[in-house]
Design an enzyme around this catalytic site. Sequence first.
Site, PDB file in Angstrom:
ATOM      1  CE  LYS A   1       7.982  -2.750   4.230  1.00  0.00           C
ATOM      2  NZ  LYS A   1       6.763  -2.834   3.284  1.00  0.00           N
TER       3      LYS A   1
HETATM    4  N1  PPE Z   1       1.650  -6.012   2.436  1.00  0.00           N
HETATM    5  C1  PPE Z   1       2.497  -5.309   1.792  1.00  0.00           C
HETATM    6  C2  PPE Z   1       2.958  -5.444   0.320  1.00  0.00           C
HETATM    7  C3  PPE Z   1       3.051  -4.097   2.542  1.00  0.00           C
HETATM    8  O1  PPE Z   1       3.599  -3.384   1.532  1.00  0.00           O
HETATM    9  C4  PPE Z   1       2.842  -3.915   3.634  1.00  0.00           C
HETATM   10  C5  PPE Z   1       3.366  -2.788   4.411  1.00  0.00           C
HETATM   11  C6  PPE Z   1       1.941  -4.790   4.368  1.00  0.00           C
HETATM   12  C7  PPE Z   1       1.531  -5.991   3.734  1.00  0.00           C
HETATM   13  C8  PPE Z   1       1.780  -4.709   5.922  1.00  0.00           C
HETATM   14  O2  PPE Z   1       2.845  -4.871   6.613  1.00  0.00           O
HETATM   15  P1  PPE Z   1       3.098  -4.102   7.977  1.00  0.00           P
HETATM   16  O3  PPE Z   1       3.441  -2.762   7.892  1.00  0.00           O
HETATM   17  O4  PPE Z   1       4.288  -4.956   8.554  1.00  0.00           O
HETATM   18  O5  PPE Z   1       1.933  -4.433   8.916  1.00  0.00           O
HETATM   19  N2  PPE Z   1       3.583  -1.790   3.835  1.00  0.00           N
HETATM   20  C9  PPE Z   1       4.475  -0.424   4.061  1.00  0.00           C
HETATM   21  C10 PPE Z   1       4.834   0.469   2.774  1.00  0.00           C
HETATM   22  C11 PPE Z   1       3.673   1.084   2.071  1.00  0.00           C
HETATM   23  C12 PPE Z   1       4.226   2.293   1.392  1.00  0.00           C
HETATM   24  O6  PPE Z   1       3.421   2.848   0.511  1.00  0.00           O
HETATM   25  O7  PPE Z   1       5.476   2.471   1.354  1.00  0.00           O
HETATM   26  C13 PPE Z   1       3.886   0.294   5.048  1.00  0.00           C
HETATM   27  O8  PPE Z   1       2.656   0.088   5.472  1.00  0.00           O
HETATM   28  O9  PPE Z   1       4.650   0.690   5.767  1.00  0.00           O
END
Ligand code: PPE
Length: 305
Positions: free
Chosen positions: A149
């Site tokens: 990430k």
């Molecule tokens: N894919 C991506 C590309 C992504 O950024 C997130 C989280 C997810 C999947 C889901 O991952 P999880 O949160 O572990 O379930 N995106 C984060 C950031 C959003 C933002 O605008 O900043 C979030 O949801 O916190």
Amino acid sequence: MNGTLVPWDEATIHVGAHVVHYGSAVFEGIRCYTTPEGPAIFRLDAHMERLFNSAKVYWMELPWSPEQLNEAILETIQANRLQSCYIRPVAYRGFGQLGVNPLDCPVEVAILVWEWGKYLGAEALEQGVDVCVSSWNRLAPNTLPAMAKAAANYMNSQLIKVDAVKGGFVEGIALDSQGFVSEGSGENLFVVSKGRLITPPLVSSVLPGITRDTVITLAGRLGVPVDEKAIPREMLYLADELFFTGTAAEVTPIRSVDRRTVGAGRRGPITESLQKAFFDVIEGRIGDEHGWLTPVPATTAVAGS
Ligand code: PPE
């Protein structure tokens, strides 16, 4: 920030910091929810593990242990007297020298907390959102690692998001470099088809989402089978139900893709039951059988504040 609580306006970095020029940062997004027992952080350990995994990929040695950062997160929430909030730990390369090689730039760590409402709009959780398939692909394998990430990955996310918004959609879904469904700009994706859940596998360039993992676990509890397999674009149009998962987006139904109505055009029954199970767990209404909640102890005096 780097071990001390600092006022929001003073949480600044030098414009020569490596991260500003080369995107060299890894971060997490975590939520803290109000429960009957007080505020609790959802899946803190899993997020901390992913932060350290992301750092490992980029040779970033964090100057704190996961336990120390967990403590710092608790202290930051307490200092801000928040009941529920979004938590953003970020580890970045500060100022050392310019030039691509990051190794002589210090790794610094900051934790931001703030109240963050519904990511895809207030109505989204019930009504569902209208999305498009982006003309931008997700990160190709062996270019930017999707399992990390990292801040730089979000330049790709920005292209996906802005194109979607300018086209009148709430969010964009990207395909992987093979043309199979990958994920949203900031969310993982699930298809519901004939009573089963299908979600793209990690080889489709998806972030290993913690909400994704949570939903897979909850589906198991509800007796809904889950397949991780490649999804062709047209399956999005033909799905019975479709939803996004993410820390910010939580479990958000999708009601149309590329202006084609998905299923009945509103939140479907399997999405609704998973959403309910999700909110029951995170808001502490049912037993925490997986140890997913970290309580934020109430405190009146906070060291250093
Ligand atoms: N894919 C991506 C590309 C992504 O950024 C997130 C989280 C997810 C999947 C889901 O991952 P999880 O949160 O572990 O379930 N995106 C984060 C950031 C959003 C933002 O605008 O900043 C979030 O949801 O916190």
